[in-house]
Enzyme design. Structure first.
Site, PDB file in Angstrom:
ATOM      1  CB  SER A 128      -4.484   8.487  -2.610  1.00  0.00           C
ATOM      2  OG  SER A 128      -4.112   7.785  -4.304  1.00  0.00           O
ATOM      3  CG  ASP A 182      -3.057   5.021  -7.856  1.00  0.00           C
ATOM      4  OD1 ASP A 182      -1.413   5.240  -7.801  1.00  0.00           O
ATOM      5  OD2 ASP A 182      -3.527   4.480  -7.429  1.00  0.00           O
ATOM      6  CG  HIS A 216      -2.095   0.345  -7.898  1.00  0.00           C
ATOM      7  ND1 HIS A 216      -0.939   0.549  -6.937  1.00  0.00           N
ATOM      8  CD2 HIS A 216      -2.587   1.912  -7.726  1.00  0.00           C
ATOM      9  CE1 HIS A 216      -0.951   1.110  -5.837  1.00  0.00           C
ATOM     10  NE2 HIS A 216      -2.109   2.200  -6.077  1.00  0.00           N
TER      11      HIS A 216
HETATM   12 MG    MG Z   1      -6.832   8.933  -7.133  1.00  0.00          MG
HETATM   13 ZN    ZN Z   2      -2.749   3.955  -5.582  1.00  0.00          ZN
END
Ligand code: MG
Ligand code: ZN
Length: 352
Positions: free
Chosen positions: A71, A244, A248
């Site tokens: 990121s 995200d 993960h």
């Molecule tokens: Mg971010």
């Molecule tokens: Zn990530």
């Protein structure tokens, strides 16, 4: 003949002017690949606000040192136009500071804002305002927020501003710079002008499933309300940060709930842009997370059967959705760092 040429010139310059937005709302769904979008659409029984956007492109997103970006390198590419190494915050691949879109917008007198559902010192927002060697340097990143005259900051990470190793209280420093400093979503309702820093969680704000509610939508609305009064225009980053983290964790319900939350803000932003007519909305992700694949689902019940191939990020191309004046420039396949140039030119911001 001369008259005709003059007429054509005036037509073309008028069309040019109409294609330039005054404002940009840049929306990043962290870890939001095509599967995350389609999983959200399926779970939402066949609809997303994102579907209203008709101009779509894809970005290639390699980091300078890795096929798969993180990121930090991803957001630094968006923010500065430079391909850089994983972990870099606002630095190029030679570790030199690179001016950001947000800084260029400030220099030109536009208002600016950063809105997230994670620590405001996390990689995505901080790449627009900070210049540090590593994304883990949260306290150094927090100190960089005092170096740029950003107008609105809403997210988590309060501890990096007031419980620091160096004992500085950056919230006091921000107050001295005329920021209204808040610590919860509700009290923003009474703020209608001026500069605002609202760090509504000590660390990361909680997940949707743990009761974050409409914090992102309220933050989005407040940021646009505050920066929208600037006649010169504005640049605002809105991040749906935790898509995200669902990836993960290989936790499809987590990623889906965060995707649908992000899409609620997208819906409000598109309504705003439709009425405002001078705002370009660009919606994308830094990378995909989890290597999510959709093995089955049901549009009527909203059931999604997802599988994951990794606990990390993947290197797939990422869609870009653009709406409003200048949107056509965002179709096709290009690099993630080209988004910087496209947005810089759209707002006529100065060269580095
Ligand atoms: Mg971010
Ligand atoms: Zn990530």
């Amino acid at each position: 003949m001369k008259k005709l040429i003059l007429l054509m010139l005036s037509f073309s310059s008028a069309a040019f002017a109409q294609n330039k937005p005054k404002n940009i709302i840049f929306m990043v769904g962290d870890g939001m690949g095509v599967s995350q979008i389609y999983a959200g659409l399926t779970a939402n029984k066949g609809h997303l606000n994102l579907e209203q956007v008709k101009v779509i492109g894809f970005h290639r997103n390699q980091a300078s040192d890795n096929y798969v970006t993180d990121s930090a390198a991803g957001a630094t590419a968006f923010a500065t136009g430079k391909q850089t190494y994983n972990g870099a915050i606002g630095l190029d691949s030679l570790k030199q500071p690179s001016v950001t879109l947000l800084e260029l917008a400030e220099q030109k007198g536009l208002s600016t804002g950063l809105v997230t559902t994670c620590d405001i010192t996390d990689a995505t927002p901080s790449s627009f305002i900070a210049h540090q060697l590593k994304r883990s340097m949260h306290e150094e990143i927090a100190a960089d927020f005092l170096k740029t005259d950003v107008d609105v900051v809403i997210g988590g990470g309060r501890k990096f501003f007031e419980k620091r190793v160096d004992k500085r209280n950056l919230l006091d420093s921000l107050r001295k710079k005329n920021y209204q400093v808040l610590g919860d979503i509700q009290s923003m309702a009474s703020v209608h002008q001026g500069k605002l820093v609202n760090l509504y969680a000590d660390e990361n704000p909680v997940k949707m499933s743990e009761g974050r509610g409409d914090a992102l939508l309220k933050s989005t609305q407040k940021a646009i309300e505050l920066v929208g009064t600037n006649k010169k225009g504005f640049f605002v980053l809105i991040e749906g940060s935790q898509i995200d983290w669902g990836g993960h964790a290989n936790d499809a319900p987590y990623a889906i709930a965060e995707m649908i939350d992000f899409d609620s803000s997208i819906g409000w932003v598109l309504d705003f842009a439709r009425k405002n007519k001078e705002t370009l909305v660009v919606i994308t992700a830094d990378h995909e997370t989890g290597g999510m694949a959709l093995m089955g689902g049901n549009m009527k019940t909203g059931e999604v059967n997802a599988a994951f191939t990794t606990k990390g990020h993947t290197g797939q191309m990422i869609p870009v959705f653009a709406f409003g004046p200048g949107a056509d420039d965002f179709s096709g396949i290009y690099h993630n760092y080209d988004l910087f140039t496209k947005m810089r030119l759209a707002l006529r911001l100065g060269q580095k």
